[in-house]
Design a protein around this motif. Structure first.
Motif, mmCIF file in Angstrom:
data_model
loop_
_atom_site.group_PDB
_atom_site.id
_atom_site.type_symbol
_atom_site.label_atom_id
_atom_site.label_comp_id
_atom_site.label_asym_id
_atom_site.label_seq_id
_atom_site.Cartn_x
_atom_site.Cartn_y
_atom_site.Cartn_z
ATOM 1 N N LEU A 8 2.454 9.479 -7.455
ATOM 2 C CA LEU A 8 2.262 8.671 -6.012
ATOM 3 C C LEU A 8 2.324 7.208 -6.612
ATOM 4 O O LEU A 8 2.592 6.451 -5.733
ATOM 5 C CB LEU A 8 1.088 8.887 -5.245
ATOM 6 C CG LEU A 8 1.302 10.024 -4.310
ATOM 7 C CD1 LEU A 8 -0.006 10.503 -3.632
ATOM 8 C CD2 LEU A 8 2.532 10.289 -3.654
ATOM 9 N N ARG A 9 1.956 6.969 -7.854
ATOM 10 C CA ARG A 9 2.014 5.497 -8.501
ATOM 11 C C ARG A 9 3.424 4.602 -8.039
ATOM 12 O O ARG A 9 3.130 3.500 -7.495
ATOM 13 C CB ARG A 9 1.694 5.555 -9.765
ATOM 14 C CG ARG A 9 0.718 4.493 -10.318
ATOM 15 C CD ARG A 9 0.064 4.564 -11.418
ATOM 16 N NE ARG A 9 -0.496 3.552 -12.105
ATOM 17 C CZ ARG A 9 -1.680 3.034 -11.540
ATOM 18 N NH1 ARG A 9 -2.284 3.542 -10.633
ATOM 19 N NH2 ARG A 9 -2.252 2.059 -12.261
ATOM 20 N N PRO A 10 4.491 5.053 -8.325
ATOM 21 C CA PRO A 10 5.774 4.136 -8.125
ATOM 22 C C PRO A 10 5.955 3.847 -6.496
ATOM 23 O O PRO A 10 6.469 2.966 -6.215
ATOM 24 C CB PRO A 10 6.767 5.191 -8.736
ATOM 25 C CG PRO A 10 6.302 6.149 -9.227
ATOM 26 C CD PRO A 10 4.886 6.486 -8.896
ATOM 27 N N TYR A 11 5.209 4.266 -5.778
ATOM 28 C CA TYR A 11 5.005 4.387 -4.320
ATOM 29 C C TYR A 11 4.065 3.523 -3.879
ATOM 30 O O TYR A 11 3.717 3.226 -2.454
ATOM 31 C CB TYR A 11 5.344 5.630 -3.625
ATOM 32 C CG TYR A 11 6.318 6.386 -3.879
ATOM 33 C CD1 TYR A 11 7.750 6.182 -3.567
ATOM 34 C CD2 TYR A 11 6.040 7.373 -4.694
ATOM 35 C CE1 TYR A 11 8.629 6.865 -3.938
ATOM 36 C CE2 TYR A 11 7.051 8.239 -5.287
ATOM 37 C CZ TYR A 11 8.394 8.025 -4.954
ATOM 38 O OH TYR A 11 9.490 8.840 -5.206
ATOM 39 N N GLY A 12 3.335 2.988 -4.944
ATOM 40 C CA GLY A 12 2.185 1.798 -4.495
ATOM 41 C C GLY A 12 0.656 2.712 -4.445
ATOM 42 O O GLY A 12 -0.172 1.806 -4.142
ATOM 43 N N ALA A 13 0.641 4.003 -4.610
ATOM 44 C CA ALA A 13 -0.968 4.428 -4.707
ATOM 45 C C ALA A 13 -1.516 3.908 -5.861
ATOM 46 O O ALA A 13 -0.889 4.026 -7.108
ATOM 47 C CB ALA A 13 -0.787 6.170 -4.528
ATOM 48 N N ARG A 14 -2.744 3.576 -5.741
ATOM 49 C CA ARG A 14 -3.319 3.256 -6.882
ATOM 50 C C ARG A 14 -4.958 3.824 -6.946
ATOM 51 O O ARG A 14 -6.001 3.321 -6.639
ATOM 52 C CB ARG A 14 -3.581 1.736 -6.768
ATOM 53 C CG ARG A 14 -2.564 0.957 -7.059
ATOM 54 C CD ARG A 14 -1.961 0.800 -8.554
ATOM 55 N NE ARG A 14 -0.863 0.169 -8.716
ATOM 56 C CZ ARG A 14 0.510 0.557 -8.616
ATOM 57 N NH1 ARG A 14 0.814 2.019 -8.395
ATOM 58 N NH2 ARG A 14 1.492 -0.235 -8.850
ATOM 59 N N PHE A 15 -4.964 5.149 -7.214
ATOM 60 C CA PHE A 15 -5.999 6.126 -7.146
ATOM 61 C C PHE A 15 -6.602 5.707 -8.621
ATOM 62 O O PHE A 15 -5.953 5.593 -9.655
ATOM 63 C CB PHE A 15 -5.570 7.687 -7.135
ATOM 64 C CG PHE A 15 -5.251 7.955 -6.079
ATOM 65 C CD1 PHE A 15 -6.397 8.474 -5.133
ATOM 66 C CD2 PHE A 15 -4.041 8.153 -5.390
ATOM 67 C CE1 PHE A 15 -6.113 8.719 -3.898
ATOM 68 C CE2 PHE A 15 -3.963 8.441 -4.166
ATOM 69 C CZ PHE A 15 -4.975 8.873 -3.081
ATOM 70 N N ARG A 16 -7.988 5.756 -8.459
ATOM 71 C CA ARG A 16 -8.937 5.398 -9.846
ATOM 72 C C ARG A 16 -9.761 6.941 -10.198
ATOM 73 O O ARG A 16 -10.256 7.447 -8.916
ATOM 74 C CB ARG A 16 -9.883 4.339 -9.689
ATOM 75 C CG ARG A 16 -9.227 3.066 -9.525
ATOM 76 C CD ARG A 16 -10.166 1.930 -9.840
ATOM 77 N NE ARG A 16 -10.371 1.092 -8.661
ATOM 78 C CZ ARG A 16 -11.143 0.149 -8.648
ATOM 79 N NH1 ARG A 16 -12.172 0.130 -9.442
ATOM 80 N NH2 ARG A 16 -11.240 -0.240 -7.402
ATOM 81 N N ARG A 17 -9.872 7.125 -11.075
ATOM 82 C CA ARG A 17 -10.769 8.246 -11.424
ATOM 83 C C ARG A 17 -12.321 7.903 -11.296
ATOM 84 O O ARG A 17 -12.735 6.841 -11.768
ATOM 85 C CB ARG A 17 -10.562 9.039 -12.663
ATOM 86 C CG ARG A 17 -9.142 9.417 -12.786
ATOM 87 C CD ARG A 17 -9.111 10.534 -13.839
ATOM 88 N NE ARG A 17 -8.384 9.766 -15.079
ATOM 89 C CZ ARG A 17 -8.190 10.100 -16.174
ATOM 90 N NH1 ARG A 17 -8.011 11.305 -16.437
ATOM 91 N NH2 ARG A 17 -7.753 9.220 -17.085
ATOM 92 N N GLU A 18 -13.101 8.728 -11.117
ATOM 93 C CA GLU A 18 -14.676 8.528 -11.092
ATOM 94 C C GLU A 18 -14.954 7.201 -10.756
ATOM 95 O O GLU A 18 -15.546 6.216 -11.402
ATOM 96 C CB GLU A 18 -14.983 8.872 -12.548
ATOM 97 C CG GLU A 18 -15.106 10.412 -12.819
ATOM 98 C CD GLU A 18 -15.245 10.634 -14.203
ATOM 99 O OE1 GLU A 18 -15.890 9.850 -15.014
ATOM 100 O OE2 GLU A 18 -15.390 11.695 -14.448
ATOM 101 N N THR A 19 -14.936 6.976 -9.359
ATOM 102 C CA THR A 19 -15.078 5.632 -8.956
ATOM 103 C C THR A 19 -16.467 5.559 -8.126
ATOM 104 O O THR A 19 -16.539 6.341 -7.023
ATOM 105 C CB THR A 19 -13.957 5.178 -7.969
ATOM 106 O OG1 THR A 19 -12.591 5.362 -8.599
ATOM 107 C CG2 THR A 19 -14.001 3.784 -7.115
ATOM 108 N N PRO A 20 -17.376 4.646 -8.399
ATOM 109 C CA PRO A 20 -18.633 4.595 -7.737
ATOM 110 C C PRO A 20 -18.327 3.787 -6.146
ATOM 111 O O PRO A 20 -17.607 3.084 -6.311
ATOM 112 C CB PRO A 20 -19.400 3.484 -8.477
ATOM 113 C CG PRO A 20 -18.854 3.297 -10.034
ATOM 114 C CD PRO A 20 -17.213 3.706 -9.654
#
Length: 99
Positions: A8-20
């Motif tokens: 989904l990154r090319p569409y603007g999604a910026r998920f992060r792993r293990e986020t406090p």
């Protein structure tokens, strides 16, 4: 799960792993979209695990997040279902619709 979210990154999604987030750590979080994806293993199936998840989800929702929960088996055995569910919740924040 990570490779699905990266699609989904090319569409603007910026998920992060293990986020406090507050006293908790989200498996995957897109902070600006207020969207969290959790992948649950066996420890979540106990009474203690379910109770913890209820408190955790209540806190995260009180902070304005939508929490999507999937079991490990769903991610492995039904990845299309998982991806489409995440896409549906992420779509209002994506730069353009996925085809």
């Amino acid at each position: 799960m990570w490779s699905m979210l990266r699609d989904l990154r090319p569409y603007g999604a910026r998920f992060r792993r293990e986020t406090p987030i507050g006293p908790y750590i989200a498996d995957f979080a897109w902070l600006s979209a207020r969207l969290i994806v959790e992948v649950d293993g066996d420890s979540h199936e106990s009474d203690i695990g379910r109770s913890h998840d209820l408190r955790r989800d209540a806190f995260l929702k009180s902070q304005g997040f939508t929490v999507l929960r999937f079991e490990n088996a769903q991610v492995l055995e039904r990845p299309d279902f998982v991806f489409l569910t995440v896409e549906r919740h992420a779509s209002p924040f994506l730069k353009r619709e996925l085809k």
